[in-house]
Design a protein around this motif. Structure first.
Motif, PDB file in Angstrom:
ATOM      1  N   THR A 272       0.836  -1.201   0.000  1.00  0.00           N
ATOM      2  CA  THR A 272       0.000   0.000   0.000  1.00  0.00           C
ATOM      3  C   THR A 272       0.873   1.254   0.000  1.00  0.00           C
ATOM      4  OG1 THR A 272      -1.662  -1.198   1.263  1.00  0.00           O
ATOM      5  CG2 THR A 272      -1.867   1.203   1.232  1.00  0.00           C
ATOM      6  N   LEU A 273       1.907   1.227   0.826  1.00  0.00           N
ATOM      7  CA  LEU A 273       2.836   2.355   0.901  1.00  0.00           C
ATOM      8  C   LEU A 273       3.505   2.588  -0.466  1.00  0.00           C
ATOM      9  CD1 LEU A 273       4.423   4.278   2.976  1.00  0.00           C
ATOM     10  CD2 LEU A 273       6.165   2.501   2.957  1.00  0.00           C
ATOM     11  N   ILE A 274       3.940   1.517  -1.098  1.00  0.00           N
ATOM     12  CA  ILE A 274       4.607   1.621  -2.406  1.00  0.00           C
ATOM     13  C   ILE A 274       3.645   2.170  -3.461  1.00  0.00           C
ATOM     14  CG2 ILE A 274       5.602   0.245  -4.307  1.00  0.00           C
ATOM     15  CD1 ILE A 274       6.886  -1.538  -2.109  1.00  0.00           C
ATOM     16  N   ALA A 275       2.400   1.717  -3.397  1.00  0.00           N
ATOM     17  CA  ALA A 275       1.394   2.169  -4.371  1.00  0.00           C
ATOM     18  C   ALA A 275       1.173   3.678  -4.269  1.00  0.00           C
ATOM     19  CB  ALA A 275       0.078   1.423  -4.150  1.00  0.00           C
ATOM     20  N   GLY A 276       1.380   4.247  -3.076  1.00  0.00           N
ATOM     21  CA  GLY A 276       1.154   5.668  -2.857  1.00  0.00           C
ATOM     22  C   GLY A 276       2.362   6.534  -3.166  1.00  0.00           C
TER      23      GLY A 276
END
Ligand code: C2E
Ligand code: MG
Ligand code: MG
Ligand code: MG
Length: 277
Positions: A272-276
């Motif tokens: 999720t962090l990477i996607a953001g």
């Protein structure tokens, strides 16, 4: 036992010591059970480049205890290291980290990430350590050149000939090495240049001290210069504030880890962090 007790002038039946011994034995037994029950999990802490891209993650083990909740490695790794439990636990960590690394290779958002795995002295100094790591890579399909092993100074100083030989064999396969918690161990500058290390990780105690005391700043400066001279990249560990980040950037550290960017996360939260980003 009686003889030893007499010599040290402590009774074997000292109740406080007895309590500590049985607490430790209980923790050990509980860890054996946990290994069978698959209660260990890996969290991943990002390693960030100074341009804001993610270089990789460090795998950090946690114990999902059915009664106690999430148990920190600071509590159980030392106990595992004193018993032989670090061997099966270390093997599990290596396998799980490499399985995850191989899975990340299939997704363009995560394909570039490297994986750092902490290795204990007992584990590394086993005669078959090299074979074990190569077997895990083969079994999981993880790329060796994405795997970085993190080791401490005390581990590396023990049997330096044998250590260099093992590191070279792993290196030939493409694996790289980081020296963890640099500056806190038995630092001996005479051995550093003999070891095929790729990265120095400055212990977080120096990063904290760096923005507080001139002496702390001087130590960071010296470690960065040392890394440059020996052709190693330098990582700042435990960066919690913007002030600390700006300092380590100015001093020439190539990357950093710390709560400022992210705590260690379970894999779904990391994605999720990477996607953001
Ligand atoms: P380490 O390898 O030096 O890992 C860094 C530790 O610092 C991690 O603690 C991480 O959560 C913590 N940390 C990262 N950024 C910050 C920050 O900004 N502030 C503060 N206060 N702490 C930060 P963790 O996960 O509790 O692990 C502690 C130690 O346990 C590790 O230190 C490592 O020595 C050991 N460990 C963890 N997982 C393994 C493993 O799979 N195998 C072995 N042999 N040891 C492990
Ligand atoms: Mg580490
Ligand atoms: Mg460290
Ligand atoms: Mg540490």
């Amino acid at each position: 036992q009686a003889k030893a007790a007499g010599r040290n002038n402590v009774s074997f039946f000292d109740p406080a010591m007895q309590a500590r011994v049985s607490a430790r034995a209980a923790l050990e037994a509980d860890m054996r059970r946990a290994l069978v029950n698959d209660e260990f999990v890996l969290y991943y802490q990002p390693l960030m480049n100074m341009d804001g891209t993610m270089a990789g993650t460090e795998a950090l083990v946690r114990w999902k205890h059915p009664q106690r909740g999430l148990v920190s490695p600071a509590e159980f790794i030392p106990v595992a290291e004193d018993s032989n439990l670090i061997l099966p636990l270390g093997r599990w960590v290596m396998h799980e980290a490499c399985r995850q690394l191989a899975q990340w290779a299939n997704d363009k958002r995560t394909a570039k990430l490297a994986m750092a795995v902490n290795v204990s002295a007992q584990q590394f100094h086993r005669p078959d350590f090299v074979e074990q790591v190569l077997e895990v890579l083969a079994a999981t399909g993880a790329r060796a050149d994405k795997l970085r092993l993190e080791m401490t100074e005390s581990l590396l100083l023990k049997d330096i000939e044998g250590t260099v030989e093992k590191m070279q064999r792993l290196r030939a396969a493409g694996i790289t090495f980081a020296l963890d918690d640099f500056g806190t161990g038995y630092s001996s500058l005479s051995y550093l240049h003999r070891l095929p290390l790729d990265q120095l990780k400055i212990d977080r105690s120096f990063i904290w001290a760096a923005v507080k005391e001139d002496s702390g700043a001087a130590i960071v400066r010296i470690i960065v210069a040392l890394g440059k001279a020996l052709n190693m990249s330098v990582v700042a560990e435990g960066v919690e504030t913007l002030e600390q980040l700006n300092f380590v950037i100015a001093e020439g550290c190539q990357s950093y880890q710390g709560y400022l960017f992210s705590k260690p996360l379970p894999e779904p939260e990391l994605l999720t962090l990477i996607a953001g980003l």
